[in-house]
Design a protein around this motif. Structure first.
Motif, PDB file in Angstrom:
ATOM      1  N   MET A   1       0.855  -1.196   0.000  1.00 32.84           N
ATOM      2  CA  MET A   1       0.000   0.000   0.000  1.00 32.84           C
ATOM      3  C   MET A   1       0.883   1.234   0.000  1.00 32.84           C
ATOM      4  N   SER A   2       0.606   2.162  -0.866  1.00 31.46           N
ATOM      5  CA  SER A   2       1.398   3.387  -0.927  1.00 31.46           C
ATOM      6  C   SER A   2       0.911   4.358   0.127  1.00 31.46           C
ATOM      7  N   TYR A   3       1.808   5.248   0.560  1.00 33.80           N
ATOM      8  CA  TYR A   3       1.463   6.224   1.582  1.00 33.80           C
ATOM      9  C   TYR A   3       1.386   7.593   0.937  1.00 33.80           C
ATOM     10  N   PRO A   4       0.346   8.369   1.293  1.00 39.60           N
ATOM     11  CA  PRO A   4       0.081   9.616   0.577  1.00 39.60           C
ATOM     12  C   PRO A   4       1.217  10.603   0.690  1.00 39.60           C
ATOM     13  N   GLY A   5       1.622  11.148  -0.464  1.00 42.65           N
ATOM     14  CA  GLY A   5       2.596  12.218  -0.463  1.00 42.65           C
ATOM     15  C   GLY A   5       4.039  11.788  -0.442  1.00 42.65           C
ATOM     16  N   TYR A   6       4.297  10.474  -0.310  1.00 44.74           N
ATOM     17  CA  TYR A   6       5.665   9.997  -0.301  1.00 44.74           C
ATOM     18  C   TYR A   6       5.953   9.359  -1.668  1.00 44.74           C
ATOM     19  N   PRO A   7       6.448  10.104  -2.642  1.00 46.19           N
ATOM     20  CA  PRO A   7       6.690   9.531  -3.974  1.00 46.19           C
ATOM     21  C   PRO A   7       7.810   8.508  -3.933  1.00 46.19           C
ATOM     22  N   ILE A 187      -1.053   2.026  18.305  1.00 48.43           N
ATOM     23  CA  ILE A 187      -0.328   2.964  17.452  1.00 48.43           C
ATOM     24  C   ILE A 187       1.148   2.926  17.818  1.00 48.43           C
ATOM     25  N   LYS A 188       1.991   2.735  16.826  1.00 52.02           N
ATOM     26  CA  LYS A 188       3.435   2.659  17.042  1.00 52.02           C
ATOM     27  C   LYS A 188       4.139   3.702  16.187  1.00 52.02           C
ATOM     28  N   ASP A 189       5.405   3.931  16.506  1.00 49.28           N
ATOM     29  CA  ASP A 189       6.212   4.814  15.665  1.00 49.28           C
ATOM     30  C   ASP A 189       6.219   4.302  14.228  1.00 49.28           C
ATOM     31  N   PHE A 190       6.012   5.209  13.261  1.00 46.89           N
ATOM     32  CA  PHE A 190       6.098   4.820  11.858  1.00 46.89           C
ATOM     33  C   PHE A 190       7.560   4.878  11.439  1.00 46.89           C
ATOM     34  N   PRO A 191       8.127   3.780  10.950  1.00 47.81           N
ATOM     35  CA  PRO A 191       9.555   3.744  10.618  1.00 47.81           C
ATOM     36  C   PRO A 191       9.912   4.766   9.536  1.00 47.81           C
ATOM     37  N   GLY A 192      10.922   5.562   9.806  1.00 44.75           N
ATOM     38  CA  GLY A 192      11.427   6.497   8.805  1.00 44.75           C
ATOM     39  C   GLY A 192      10.557   7.704   8.556  1.00 44.75           C
ATOM     40  N   ALA A 193       9.588   7.974   9.426  1.00 40.98           N
ATOM     41  CA  ALA A 193       8.700   9.124   9.211  1.00 40.98           C
ATOM     42  C   ALA A 193       9.516  10.418   9.229  1.00 40.98           C
ATOM     43  N   ILE A 217      -6.415  10.958   7.226  1.00 39.75           N
ATOM     44  CA  ILE A 217      -6.659   9.789   8.074  1.00 39.75           C
ATOM     45  C   ILE A 217      -5.499   8.806   7.987  1.00 39.75           C
ATOM     46  N   GLU A 218      -5.054   8.543   6.766  1.00 39.51           N
ATOM     47  CA  GLU A 218      -3.980   7.567   6.576  1.00 39.51           C
ATOM     48  C   GLU A 218      -2.690   8.027   7.239  1.00 39.51           C
ATOM     49  N   LEU A 219      -2.392   9.314   7.145  1.00 42.87           N
ATOM     50  CA  LEU A 219      -1.145   9.806   7.725  1.00 42.87           C
ATOM     51  C   LEU A 219      -1.226   9.854   9.250  1.00 42.87           C
ATOM     52  N   LEU A 220      -2.228  10.537   9.795  1.00 42.66           N
ATOM     53  CA  LEU A 220      -2.309  10.676  11.249  1.00 42.66           C
ATOM     54  C   LEU A 220      -2.569   9.343  11.938  1.00 42.66           C
ATOM     55  N   GLY A 221      -3.280   8.455  11.263  1.00 42.15           N
ATOM     56  CA  GLY A 221      -3.593   7.164  11.856  1.00 42.15           C
ATOM     57  C   GLY A 221      -2.447   6.180  11.850  1.00 42.15           C
ATOM     58  N   THR A 222      -1.305   6.569  11.278  1.00 35.21           N
ATOM     59  CA  THR A 222      -0.135   5.682  11.253  1.00 35.21           C
ATOM     60  C   THR A 222       1.088   6.337  11.895  1.00 35.21           C
ATOM     61  N   ARG A 223       0.887   7.440  12.607  1.00 34.10           N
ATOM     62  CA  ARG A 223       1.990   8.122  13.290  1.00 34.10           C
ATOM     63  C   ARG A 223       1.732   8.123  14.786  1.00 34.10           C
ATOM     64  N   SER A 224       2.770   7.913  15.567  1.00 29.66           N
ATOM     65  CA  SER A 224       2.642   7.977  17.019  1.00 29.66           C
ATOM     66  C   SER A 224       2.533   9.431  17.455  1.00 29.66           C
ATOM     67  N   LEU A 489     -11.120   7.298  11.342  1.00 32.20           N
ATOM     68  CA  LEU A 489      -9.943   7.628  12.150  1.00 32.20           C
ATOM     69  C   LEU A 489     -10.023   6.975  13.527  1.00 32.20           C
ATOM     70  N   LEU A 490     -11.207   6.885  14.100  1.00 36.88           N
ATOM     71  CA  LEU A 490     -11.363   6.173  15.366  1.00 36.88           C
ATOM     72  C   LEU A 490     -10.967   4.706  15.223  1.00 36.88           C
ATOM     73  N   LEU A 491     -11.354   4.093  14.108  1.00 40.52           N
ATOM     74  CA  LEU A 491     -11.022   2.690  13.883  1.00 40.52           C
ATOM     75  C   LEU A 491      -9.524   2.493  13.687  1.00 40.52           C
ATOM     76  N   LYS A 492      -8.839   3.502  13.154  1.00 38.05           N
ATOM     77  CA  LYS A 492      -7.369   3.455  13.072  1.00 38.05           C
ATOM     78  C   LYS A 492      -6.775   3.363  14.481  1.00 38.05           C
ATOM     79  N   LEU A 493      -7.319   4.181  15.397  1.00 34.16           N
ATOM     80  CA  LEU A 493      -6.837   4.156  16.775  1.00 34.16           C
ATOM     81  C   LEU A 493      -7.189   2.850  17.461  1.00 34.16           C
ATOM     82  N   CYS A 494      -8.357   2.305  17.143  1.00 39.41           N
ATOM     83  CA  CYS A 494      -8.758   1.007  17.715  1.00 39.41           C
ATOM     84  C   CYS A 494      -7.819  -0.106  17.266  1.00 39.41           C
TER      85      CYS A 494
END
Length: 498
Positions: A1-7, A187-193, A217-224, A489-494
């Motif tokens: 899965m690609s992450y938004p904004g990271y070419p 929620i854990k640290d996203f590697p290389g953020a 949602i994708e960005l904030l839900g994957t960052r500590s 976004l709540l489900l990301k936190l869940c």
């Protein structure tokens, strides 16, 4: 899965080959890049949580490669053949050596659920991640939330082992508790953020016609939390605009409240929630008790500091001016952040204090609330759990039921909430979430506060308790009670369904 904004750059971000490995030609780490080694990004004097790497381990030894302890000045000499590692040689402190060896023998003989993990208590077994701990605690059921979490797979949780000193035949009868549970957040640290690249994603999501909520949602839900908070400074540095203001202009309602909550540092978020609970329309007593009964001493002291700086008034003064009677005393006591945090328990003292509680309530005409206040707000949580057990054995009645029969109003609900949080923190929060979503309407402020504040602490435990108590997963409950981007976004936190 690609992450938004990271070419992709000679590969993809993150690279597809293996978990969290840098692909050739990918985004290379630069000196001083995010995340820094051994601390936070960016390090702030007096920042919350305190210390380099969170949670700090008060008096603890950092785990060295290979599972051992690094050499300490004046520490024990190297292990000799046939001896336990890090033990003093024969002849040194014979009484203590005998006691320690008895502890080890008891630990090795107790094997709940299929046996004990390898290694000493508090030290990760080979291949496991270090166990996160907050100051002065060995039990990670209540660490402060945010940062310092492992990014690898979560090791299987083993049950806590309680070793009574009666098994060691020692006269003072202490209860020693060791826990081997791993990281329990979702929620854990996203590697290389990289905060500069992250704010580029956010800017692109909000720029122009319409808003790309899914990218947010994708960005904030994957960052500590420690990766999200610096985004405000990075956004202003890069674009000369305020991230919070831009978000407010682009999204609305509960989704806006959730996003803004996730961009606050823990102490600032708690302070703002306490402020709203005190100065809003009516006093939200349940919110005051929830925060003050579930945070560590270090967290409460930091909340006090932030509250004074942000609102020009001490938290104690704010509480005193908005509450009264024994409920005020309970809140003021909790707001001191001065609870004993030792893990050892003196069983004889626990029996004495169970008798004091009985004499102050069930065995007295009227109720001495001050005695309940003194014990519930000052003693350590492991000690209080033993007091509750001794009370049950002595009276044949649960401490909660005694409080309900002896007290009323806010002081009753406050004391009961403190007892529930001390008995089982995850079960307490599962109940709070259920009450927030049951019936007509949703208490969204409570739902947001708990999901944000516990997502890096014990959300996995809360999910288990929710399923056990209510027969359905927390994920299902949130899905049925919320809608749209707010729900996503709540489900990301869940973090998933059970």
């Amino acid at each position: 899965m690609s992450y938004p904004g990271y070419p992709p750059a000679g590969g993809s971000y993150p690279p597809a080959s293996g978990p969290y490995q840098q692909a050739p030609g990918g985004y290379p780490p630069q000196p001083g890049a995010y995340p820094p080694q051994g601390g936070y990004y960016p390090p702030q004097p007096g920042a919350y949580p305190p210390g380099a790497g969170y949670p700090p381990q008060a008096g603890g030894y950092p785990a060295a490669p290979g599972g051992g302890f690094p050499p300490q000045a004046g520490g024990y000499p190297a292990a000799q053949p046939g001896t336990y590692p890090n033990m003093p040689p024969a002849g040194q402190s014979g009484y203590e050596m005998h006691r320690v060896s008895r502890v080890i023998n008891v630990l090795c003989s107790v094997q709940p659920g299929g046996g004990m993990p390898q290694g000493y208590p508090g030290v990760p077994a080979p291949g496991q991640q270090p166990m996160p701990m907050y100051p002065g605690a060995l039990n990670p059921s209540m660490p402060g939330y945010g940062g310092g979490v492992p990014t690898g797979p979560t090791p299987p949780a083993a049950p806590a082992v309680n070793v009574r000193d009666s098994q060691l035949h020692q006269p003072h009868q202490a209860l020693v508790c060791f826990s081997f549970k791993g990281y329990r957040g979702t929620i854990k640290d996203f590697p290389g953020a990289d905060p500069l690249r992250d704010v580029e994603v956010l800017r692109k999501a909000m720029k122009g016609f319409g808003t790309d909520e899914n990218a947010i949602i994708e960005l904030l839900g994957t960052r500590s939390n420690k990766q999200r908070v610096p985004l405000k400074a990075a956004y202003k540095t890069t674009y000369g605009k305020d991230l919070v203001s831009d978000i407010k202009s682009e999204v609305k309602g509960d989704f806006e409240d959730l996003v803004l909550a996730m961009l606050k540092a823990p102490a600032h978020f708690d302070a703002s929630e306490l402020k709203e609970a005190i100065s809003g329309a009516g006093t939200d007593e349940a919110c005051l008790i929830e925060i003050l009964s579930s945070r560590s001493n270090a967290e409460i002291l930091e909340i006090n500091k932030v509250y004074k700086a942000e609102y020009g008034k001490s938290l104690e003064d704010a509480i005193s001016s908005d509450t009264s009677g024994h409920f005020r005393r309970l809140l003021v006591s909790l707001s001191q952040g001065n609870r004993d945090e030792k893990e050892t328990v003196d069983i004889s003292l626990a029996k004495q204090e169970a008798q004091k509680l009985h004499a102050a309530g069930e065995n007295k005409v009227g109720t001495d609330e001050s005695q309940f206040n003194a014990i519930l707000c000052a003693r350590s949580k492991p000690h209080l759990r033993q007091v509750f057990h001794e009370y049950q054995q002595m009276c044949g009645k649960d401490i909660e039921k005694s409080i309900c029969s002896e007290m009323s109003g806010n002081v009753e609900s406050g004391m009961v909430a403190v007892v529930k949080c001390i008995k089982n923190t995850a079960a307490y929060f599962a109940e709070r979430l259920h009450k927030a979503m049951q019936g007509v309407g949703t208490k969204d402020r409570t739902l947001i506060r708990i999901m944000v504040s516990r997502s890096e602490v014990d959300m996995l435990d809360i999910r288990q308790e929710y399923l056990r108590q209510y027969g359905k997963s927390l994920y299902t409950a949130i899905s049925g009670d919320t809608t749209g981007d707010y729900k996503k976004l709540l489900l990301k936190l869940c973090g998933g369904s059970d």
